[in-house]
Design a protein around this motif. Structure first.
Motif, PDB file in Angstrom:
ATOM      1  N   PRO A   1       1.014  16.319  -6.728  1.00 57.09           N
ATOM      2  CA  PRO A   1       1.075  14.978  -7.570  1.00 57.09           C
ATOM      3  C   PRO A   1       0.396  13.722  -7.112  1.00 57.09           C
ATOM      4  O   PRO A   1       0.181  13.784  -5.941  1.00 57.09           O
ATOM      5  N   ALA A   2      -0.433  12.983  -7.814  1.00 55.37           N
ATOM      6  CA  ALA A   2      -1.337  12.219  -7.248  1.00 55.37           C
ATOM      7  C   ALA A   2      -0.481  11.191  -6.483  1.00 55.37           C
ATOM      8  O   ALA A   2       0.746  10.612  -7.119  1.00 55.37           O
ATOM      9  N   LYS A   3      -0.923  10.415  -5.652  1.00 61.80           N
ATOM     10  CA  LYS A   3      -0.344   9.544  -4.595  1.00 61.80           C
ATOM     11  C   LYS A   3      -0.568   8.306  -5.417  1.00 61.80           C
ATOM     12  O   LYS A   3      -1.426   7.950  -5.801  1.00 61.80           O
ATOM     13  N   ARG A   4       0.710   7.568  -5.356  1.00 64.07           N
ATOM     14  CA  ARG A   4       0.870   5.934  -5.877  1.00 64.07           C
ATOM     15  C   ARG A   4       0.364   5.237  -4.832  1.00 64.07           C
ATOM     16  O   ARG A   4       0.413   5.545  -3.709  1.00 64.07           O
ATOM     17  N   SER A   5      -0.387   4.383  -5.321  1.00 63.82           N
ATOM     18  CA  SER A   5      -0.977   3.121  -4.519  1.00 63.82           C
ATOM     19  C   SER A   5       0.201   2.358  -3.821  1.00 63.82           C
ATOM     20  O   SER A   5       1.176   1.830  -4.575  1.00 63.82           O
ATOM     21  N   LYS A   6      -0.048   1.978  -2.636  1.00 66.50           N
ATOM     22  CA  LYS A   6       1.158   1.426  -1.917  1.00 66.50           C
ATOM     23  C   LYS A   6       0.883  -0.248  -2.146  1.00 66.50           C
ATOM     24  O   LYS A   6      -0.330  -0.756  -2.223  1.00 66.50           O
ATOM     25  N   ARG A   7       1.888  -1.033  -2.355  1.00 60.84           N
ATOM     26  CA  ARG A   7       1.868  -2.531  -2.460  1.00 60.84           C
ATOM     27  C   ARG A   7       1.301  -2.939  -1.141  1.00 60.84           C
ATOM     28  O   ARG A   7       1.612  -2.564  -0.181  1.00 60.84           O
ATOM     29  N   PRO A   8       0.741  -4.128  -1.375  1.00 65.34           N
ATOM     30  CA  PRO A   8       0.117  -4.750  -0.124  1.00 65.34           C
ATOM     31  C   PRO A   8       1.320  -5.367   0.765  1.00 65.34           C
ATOM     32  O   PRO A   8       2.357  -5.644   0.345  1.00 65.34           O
ATOM     33  N   LEU A   9       1.139  -5.247   2.150  1.00 63.31           N
ATOM     34  CA  LEU A   9       2.190  -5.781   3.086  1.00 63.31           C
ATOM     35  C   LEU A   9       2.404  -7.242   2.783  1.00 63.31           C
ATOM     36  O   LEU A   9       3.659  -7.453   3.127  1.00 63.31           O
ATOM     37  N   GLY A  10       1.394  -7.870   2.443  1.00 66.09           N
ATOM     38  CA  GLY A  10       1.830  -9.295   2.423  1.00 66.09           C
ATOM     39  C   GLY A  10       2.855  -9.387   0.936  1.00 66.09           C
ATOM     40  O   GLY A  10       3.806 -10.563   1.136  1.00 66.09           O
ATOM     41  N   ASP A  11       2.489  -8.837   0.048  1.00 69.46           N
ATOM     42  CA  ASP A  11       3.475  -8.938  -1.120  1.00 69.46           C
ATOM     43  C   ASP A  11       5.106  -8.613  -0.621  1.00 69.46           C
ATOM     44  O   ASP A  11       5.965  -9.176  -1.126  1.00 69.46           O
TER      45      ASP A  11
END
Length: 727
Positions: A431-441
């Motif tokens: 499955p396609a990898k989901r983009s991670k949320r930025p650490l700052g958020d």
């Protein structure tokens, strides 16, 4: 009439046939099957006789094949090969024995000439994959090995070299690598392979040396009997390389090898390969190097010409008059140089069954490395195609190291890796990898909610377990300490230091202040046993007291306040008195009776003052005392070299003795000196002993003895020298 027909046809009324009738029928069917090159007709004939058992039919069929073979031995080789292939198909159809194809070949090799054997052996090589099949391998491997060994015994290793090599190559292809019969497990050498040459000094003189020089007129090299002997003596080292680990033999090998390699270097061979007309017309093209020729493609015709011109002999002649011609032969020179490389590789690699004492010195290793480079250079300079030949030899020796490591590991069997089964889940694309949320958020959202974000799920869950982490650590759920009564009841060894340490920690934490008796005779295990019994009694008495109090309260409520004391009240008062009495008894220390030796009777240890007093009496004989004490010769020599005089050395030695030995007493010292017949020193030590004992007795009489008494009340127990064990 029926009997006569049965005898004539070899059959009975039931349809069964005897051996000879079956053989005759099978032979006729086999002739037709050979002409048609089809085994189906033979199978139908075999199954026609249903009344006979499989064993009764298979034996005549085997004999039929052997009879047809004897009739066709005069035919061409292809007819014999066709019969062998037909027997293979018959064995697969299970109408003959599995060994019949190899039996036919063995019968053929036993009755034909060697030249015809060499032609027929081609079928054995072509069917090598057939012999490896499960149907034939287990039953035919011994027959094939016996057949090949019989052929090798008939052949000459020098006259039939190629045929012998074909047989050995077939065996190596047929048997697996791990077959024990084909492996030199213990790495033995063929020590029977002697090379005989003229070593007898009576057979040569100045005339012989002159004849050797006459044969070498055309080469720029002086060939004499000394060079001849040095050259052929190297074959003994190639035959048994372990001789090189002997210093004398290595010296001889090094000297002879240096002479021979120097002779090869001084006598270079010329490349006599024919050049085509195009190259002969150009002076630049004639200077093409070996490397350029190696990199260019060689036509099949040229390769065939080189293969025809190249000859190999298993053994060279050692006549002195042939040495000049042999040194001029490139194949002969290559054979000797490759022998050097094989010897050097054996001396350097690790062999499992090599003796531990067979190791090379640094000088030997350096000589081998330098000489190995010289040998490779000489191989490159030896035509034709010297550089390609040198690279090929180097590659083969590198592969030989791999085989040597395989043999050191126990000759493990080679197996093809099993192909992994492809599951349906594996076949699906990931499955396609989901983009991670930025650490700052993530940090901002956690701060808004009053939580922590540590980047790891487990750490984040742990830190957000409670709003106040320190308060959560004080929760009763995190109190993992057991109760003292429960821990003391757990089974354990009598003397378990870890258990005793934990029990004392719990006792100090869960009870009022306590102290451990200072007497060395008191054991922790006994003390803990007393504490356990006391806690058990207290628990029982408290339980009885609470029960009695409850009963008394209920009775008083019923009968009124002015009623007389009942029996339960009396039991409660008795229990309270027992608790008070127990508290007083538990304050008594646990002391074991130990018979202490008086101070003036104890063993007196040697001190530095005693050493300074006795050392002048010992004098120059201090080394005898050191040996008696247990010092080695090297240690005594160290004391002697480090200290200028005997008295100082003796003092240092005895000081080390009393520091390391727990039995360094005056009595032992006097006993040792008496054993060494050093009476003056022994008397001095005895005088010290008497003086020390007298001083100890005088000190004992002047010091009042301290008595240990146990008071009956709390006021008298405070003056005792024994520490009281509290609750």
């Amino acid at each position: 009439m029926s009997t006569q027909s049965a005898e004539a046809g070899g059959t009975t009324d039931t349809g069964s046939a005897n051996f000879f009738a079956l053989q005759a029928s099978f032979e006729s069917s086999l002739e037709r099957a050979i002409d048609q090159n089809n085994v189906e007709q033979l199978v139908r004939e075999y199954h026609k006789f249903r009344s006979n058992s499989e064993h009764d039919k298979r034996s005549p069929m085997d004999q039929a094949f052997r009879e047809i073979l004897m009739k066709r031995l005069g035919d061409d080789v292809e007819s014999i090969g066709a019969l062998v292939r037909l027997s293979v198909e018959a064995a697969r159809a299970d109408i003959v024995s599995n060994t019949i194809p190899v039996v036919l070949l063995g019968d053929t090799f036993d009755v034909v000439t060697l030249s015809r054997c060499e032609q027929i052996f081609r079928f054995v090589e072509e069917l090598v994959e057939v012999w490896k099949e499960e149907v034939f391998f287990a039953s035919c491997k011994n027959n094939l090995l016996r057949m090949c060994n019989d052929l090798l015994r008939r052949l000459s290793r020098t006259q039939n070299t190629v045929f012998c090599g074909r047989i050995l190559l077939f065996l190596s292809k047929f048997f697996p690598f791990s077959e024990r019969s084909g492996l030199n497990i213990v790495s033995e050498f063929n020590l029977d392979n002697f090379t005989e040459y003229g070593l007898d000094s009576k057979d040569h003189d100045d005339i012989d040396n002159k004849e050797l020089e006459d044969t070498a007129e055309d080469i720029p090299l002086k060939i004499d009997y000394d060079l001849y002997c040095k050259f052929w003596s190297l074959q003994d080292f190639f035959r048994n390389p372990n001789q090189c680990y002997s210093k004398a033999q290595w010296k001889m090998f090094q000297m002879h090898a240096e002479t021979i390699l120097q002779s090869f270097s001084s006598f270079k061979l010329e490349d006599v390969r024919p050049h085509n007309d195009a190259n002969s017309n150009s002076g630049v093209d004639n200077k093409v190097t070996d490397m350029d020729i190696d990199d260019n493609s060689i036509s099949a015709a040229a390769a065939l010409a080189v293969r025809k011109d190249t000859h190999f002999f298993a053994k060279f002649l050692t006549n002195p008059k042939l040495l000049a011609l042999q040194l001029s032969d490139s194949n002969f020179r290559r054979a000797v140089l490759v022998q050097f490389l094989i010897l050097f590789q054996y001396l350097q690699v690790s062999v499992k069954f090599k003796i531990d004492s067979y190791t090379l010195t640094t000088a030997q290793s350096d000589f081998i490395k330098e000489t190995e480079q010289r040998v490779y250079k000489l191989l490159e300079e030896t035509p034709p195609y010297g550089r390609r030949f040198a690279r090929t030899v180097q590659h083969m020796l590198h592969r030989e190291e791999m085989w040597n490591n395989w043999k050191n590991d126990g000759c493990k069997e080679f197996k093809k890796p099993e192909e992994a089964e492809i599951n349906e889940d594996d076949a699906k694309p990931p499955p396609a990898k989901r983009s991670k949320r930025p650490l700052g958020d993530c940090l901002r959202d956690a701060a808004r909610n009053g939580k922590f974000f540590l980047g790891n799920d487990n750490l984040t869950k742990l830190w957000n377990y409670s709003p106040d982490n320190l308060q959560a650590c004080k929760s009763e759920q995190r109190n993992f300490l057991p109760m003292l009564e429960t821990y003391l009841e757990t089974p354990h060894d009598k003397n378990d230091p870890a258990f005793e340490w934990r029990a004392l920690r719990l006792l100090a934490r869960q009870t009022p202040p306590f102290s451990i008796p200072s007497q060395p005779s008191c054991k922790i295990s006994d003390y803990l046993d007393v504490v356990r019994k006391r806690l058990t009694r207290e628990k029982e008495l408290v339980k009885q007291t609470s029960t009695a109090s409850n009963n008394t309260t209920e009775h008083s409520n019923e009968s009124g306040t002015n009623s007389a004391p009942t029996e339960q009240e009396h039991e409660a008062s008795v229990a309270l008195q027992e608790i008070e009495q127990l508290d007083v008894e538990d304050t008594e220390p646990v002391v074991e009776e130990v018979d202490e030796m008086p101070a003036h009777e104890k063993s007196l240890m040697v001190t530095r003052a005693h050493i300074d007093e006795v050392t002048p009496v010992i004098g120059e004989h201090w080394m005898k005392v050191g040996k008696k004490i247990g010092f080695s010769n090297d240690e005594l020599l160290f004391f002697q070299m480090e200290n200028p005089s005997a008295s100082v050395a003796c003092t240092k030695m005895l000081t080390n003795w009393i520091a390391d030995d727990d039995d360094a007493t005056l009595d032992n010292w006097a006993y040792m000196l008496e054993g060494l017949e050093m009476n003056k020193a022994a008397d001095a030590v005895k005088a010290i002993i008497e003086r020390e004992k007298a001083a100890a007795v005088q000190h004992t009489t002047t010091t009042p003895a301290t008595t240990v008494t146990v008071g009956q009340s709390q006021e008298s127990s405070a003056s005792n020298d024994v520490e009281i064990l509290s609750d």
